[in-house]
Design an enzyme around this catalytic site. Structure first.
Site, short mmCIF file in Angstrom:
data_model
loop_
_atom_site.label_atom_id
_atom_site.label_comp_id
_atom_site.label_asym_id
_atom_site.label_seq_id
_atom_site.Cartn_x
_atom_site.Cartn_y
_atom_site.Cartn_z
N GLU A 145 33.37 44.42 81.84
CA GLU A 145 33.01 43.19 81.12
C GLU A 145 34.08 42.68 80.15
OE1 GLU A 145 29.12 43.80 79.39
OE2 GLU A 145 28.33 44.58 81.25
N ASN B 153 34.70 46.17 86.66
CA ASN B 153 33.26 45.91 86.81
C ASN B 153 32.83 44.81 85.84
OD1 ASN B 153 30.67 46.83 87.96
ND2 ASN B 153 30.18 47.51 85.88
N HIS C 73 23.25 41.29 87.95
CA HIS C 73 22.05 41.11 87.12
C HIS C 73 21.60 39.65 87.26
CE1 HIS C 73 22.27 45.00 85.19
NE2 HIS C 73 23.53 44.79 84.83
N GLU D 287 25.02 46.95 89.71
CA GLU D 287 23.93 47.03 88.73
C GLU D 287 22.82 46.04 89.09
OE1 GLU D 287 25.30 46.74 84.66
OE2 GLU D 287 27.13 47.88 85.08
N ASP E 137 19.68 43.89 89.61
CA ASP E 137 18.27 43.70 89.29
C ASP E 137 18.00 42.21 89.19
OD1 ASP E 137 19.30 43.25 86.68
OD2 ASP E 137 18.49 45.10 85.85
O1 9MR Z 1 21.14 50.33 80.81
C1 9MR Z 1 21.92 50.42 79.63
C2 9MR Z 1 21.01 50.42 78.43
O2 9MR Z 1 20.21 51.58 78.42
C3 9MR Z 1 21.82 50.31 77.16
O3 9MR Z 1 20.96 50.18 76.06
C4 9MR Z 1 22.74 49.11 77.26
C5 9MR Z 1 23.60 48.91 76.03
O4 9MR Z 1 24.33 47.73 76.15
O5 9MR Z 1 23.59 49.27 78.38
C6 9MR Z 1 22.86 49.23 79.56
O6 9MR Z 1 23.68 49.19 80.70
C7 9MR Z 1 24.60 48.11 80.77
C8 9MR Z 1 25.80 48.60 81.54
O7 9MR Z 1 26.32 49.74 80.94
C9 9MR Z 1 26.86 47.51 81.66
N1 9MR Z 1 26.31 46.30 82.20
C10 9MR Z 1 25.10 45.80 81.57
C11 9MR Z 1 24.03 46.90 81.53
C12 9MR Z 1 22.73 46.36 80.93
O8 9MR Z 1 22.90 46.04 79.59
#
Ligand code: 9MR
Length: 384
Positions: free
Chosen positions: A161, A205, A244, A274, A276
Site C-alpha cells: 500500500e 501488494n 477488497h 485479500e 472480500d
Molecule cells: O486484517 C487485519 C486487521 O486485523 C488489522 O486490524 C488491520 C490493521 O490495519 O489490518 C488488517 O489487514 C489489512 C492488511 O494487512 C493489508 N490490507 C488491508 C487489510 C485490512 O485492513
C-alpha cells in the site's frame, strides 16, 4: 524450491498446536483447494490465531485452503513489540500449521506504514531514531524475518500500500517510509528480501490496482512503479491485488483481468491477495455496532446476490490470466472479518456466515473452480 518436500518434516512440530488434517485431495474433491489444485491455482485465506486453534475454524482453514496468509502475525508490531525483543509465536504457529497441512504461506508484510511498533514510530517522531538509523532498522527487520522463514515462504508481500488514492496516483510522498527514506528505499527493500531468501517470490501488494477505482489511476501508478523497479533490475516477482470490494462502488472484472494481464506481460506473476466483498447491513441494533451474530440482522435483510457475483468476477479475472497463481480471501468467516470494525454499518463480506455455514459467495467460487478443472494448468509457480 520444492515446497512439497518440506511438508512431511513439519508434522511433528505441529503436534503442539492443533489437529493435522489429511493431505490435499483426500478431504473431499469439492473443497476449494482440491478444485483449485486441478489447475495448480492455490486458494488461500488470511488466518488469525483462532483460525488455527479453534477446532471448527481450523478444520475449515486446513480443508478448504492450500495457502495461508497471516492476518497480523508477521507484521513488525507483532514480531518485535519492544526493540530487540521478538515474539515469533504466532508466525511460527502459522507456518507450522501450514506445513503440517500441506499448505503454502504468503508472508505479509515487510514494509507498510501501518502496524509498526510504537518504539519505532515514537523514536522517529521524537528524533531519537535518525533517518540513517531507521534505514538500518528496516534492513535488519527484513533480514531477520525473511531469514527466519527462509525456504518456508512462497510469496512475500515485501511492500504494501505505497500508492495514493488519487487521480493521477503516485507513490505517496507522505508515506512514513517514503517521507523519511525517499522512493529509492523501494528498490533496496526488495534487494534485502531477496538476499535473505533467494527462493521466495517477492511481491508489491496494494488495493484498487486492478481497475477497482474505476479510473485505472492506481493501476497506472502501480504499473509505472513495477516497470521502474524492473528497469533497475530489482528482484520483484509478483503483484498482489488485494481485492477488497464494496457493493456501493463499481467493479469491472474484464478491466481487472486486463490489468492483471498487463502486470503479467512484464513477466510478473499476479495474485488476488485479500478478496472480500462488503456491503451495508441493517441491524436491529440502533448503535450500529459490528454484526456479531446472524440474529442481529433485521428480517428484511436479504443477502445481495451481487456479492457472490463479484467474488466470482474476481476469481474469473484471475482464472483468465495464466500468471495468476493464487486467489486468497481475507478471512473466510463473517464473525472474524475486519470490515465491521473499520466501515461503520458494513459487513457480510466473507464466504462463510457467522455460524460458519457456507454462503452463496462460497458456492460461486466452488462452481467456477469446478467448471475450470479442465483448463490448462498454471505451472509450479516457484521462483525461476
Ligand atoms: O486484517 C487485519 C486487521 O486485523 C488489522 O486490524 C488491520 C490493521 O490495519 O489490518 C488488517 O489487514 C489489512 C492488511 O494487512 C493489508 N490490507 C488491508 C487489510 C485490512 O485492513
Amino acid at each position: 524450491m520444492n515446497f512439497r518436500l518440506i511438508a512431511a518434516g513439519a508434522a511433528a512440530a505441529f503436534a503442539l498446536t492443533g489437529p493435522v488434517i489429511a493431505a490435499e485431495g483426500s478431504t473431499g474433491a469439492s473443497t476449494l483447494r482440491a478444485l483449485g489444485a486441478h489447475i495448480q491455482l492455490h486458494i488461500g485465506t488470511a488466518a488469525i490465531p483462532s483460525d488455527l486453534s479453534d477446532p471448527t475454524l481450523s478444520q475449515i482453514t486446513a480443508e478448504q485452503f492450500s495457502v495461508l496468509t497471516p492476518g497480523n502475525e508477521m507484521k513488525w508490531q507483532v514480531v518485535e513489540p519492544e526493540q530487540g525483543n521478538f515474539n515469533w509465536t504466532g508466525a511460527d504457529n502459522l507456518v507450522n500449521f501450514a506445513e503440517a497441512n500441506h499448505q503454502r504461506v504468503r508472508g505479509h508484510t515487510l514494509v507498510w506504514h501501518n502496524q509498526l511498533p510504537n518504539w519505532l514510530t515514537q523514536g522517529v517522531a521524537n528524533g531519537t531514531i535518525s533517518n540513517d538509523q531507521l534505514r538500518d532498522l528496516l534492513h535488519q527487520h527484513i533480514t531477520t524475518e525473511v531469514r527466519r522463514y527462509r525456504g518456508r515462504i512462497w510469496q512475500w508481500d515485501v511492500v504494501n500500500e505505497m500508492l495514493a488514492d488519487s487521480n493521477p496516483s503516485q507513490v505517496k510522498p507522505t508515506d512514513f517510509w517514503i517521507s523519511h527514506l525517499g522512493t529509492g528505499i523501494l528498490a533496496d527493500v526488495f534487494r534485502w528480501a531477496h538476499a535473505a531468501d533467494p527462493d521466495a517470490l517477492l511481491c508489491y501488494n496494494d488495493y484498487n490496482i486492478a481497475g477497482e477505482d474505476g479510473s485505472n489511476a492506481k493501476f497506472n501508478a502501480a504499473l509505472t512503479l513495477v516497470k521502474s523497479l524492473l528497469s533497475q533490475r530489482v528482484p520483484i516477482d509478483c503483484v498482489g491485488d488485494q481485492g477488497h470490494l464494496d457493493l456501493q462502488f463499481g467493479f469491472n472484472p474484464i478491466l481487472m483481468s486486463q490489468d492483471l494481464q498487463a502486470f503479467a506481460n512484464l513477466g510478473l506473476k499476479v495474485a488476488i491477495t485479500e478478496a472480500d466483498v462488503r456491503t451495508f447491513v441493517e441491524t436491529t441494533d440502533s448503535s450500529q455496532t459490528p454484526i456479531v451474530s446472524r440474529t442481529d440482522l433485521t428480517p428484511n435483510h436479504t443477502a445481495d446476490p451481487a456479492a457472490a457475483d463479484w467474488y466470482n468476477g474476481m476469481l474469473q479475472s484471475c482464472l483468465a490470466v495464466k500468471a495468476c497463481i493464487s486467489f486468497t480471501v481475507w478471512g473466510f468467516a463473517d464473525a472474524e472479518s475486519w470490515v465491521p470494525g473499520t466501515f461503520a454499518g458494513e459487513g457480510d463480506a466473507d464466504i462463510y456466515d457467522v455460524n460458519l455455514n457456507t454462503k452463496p459467495q462460497y458456492t460461486a467460487l466452488q462452481q467456477t473452480l469446478s467448471l475450470a478443472t479442465g483448463a490448462p494448468k498454471r505451472g509450479d509457480h516457484d521462483r525461476d
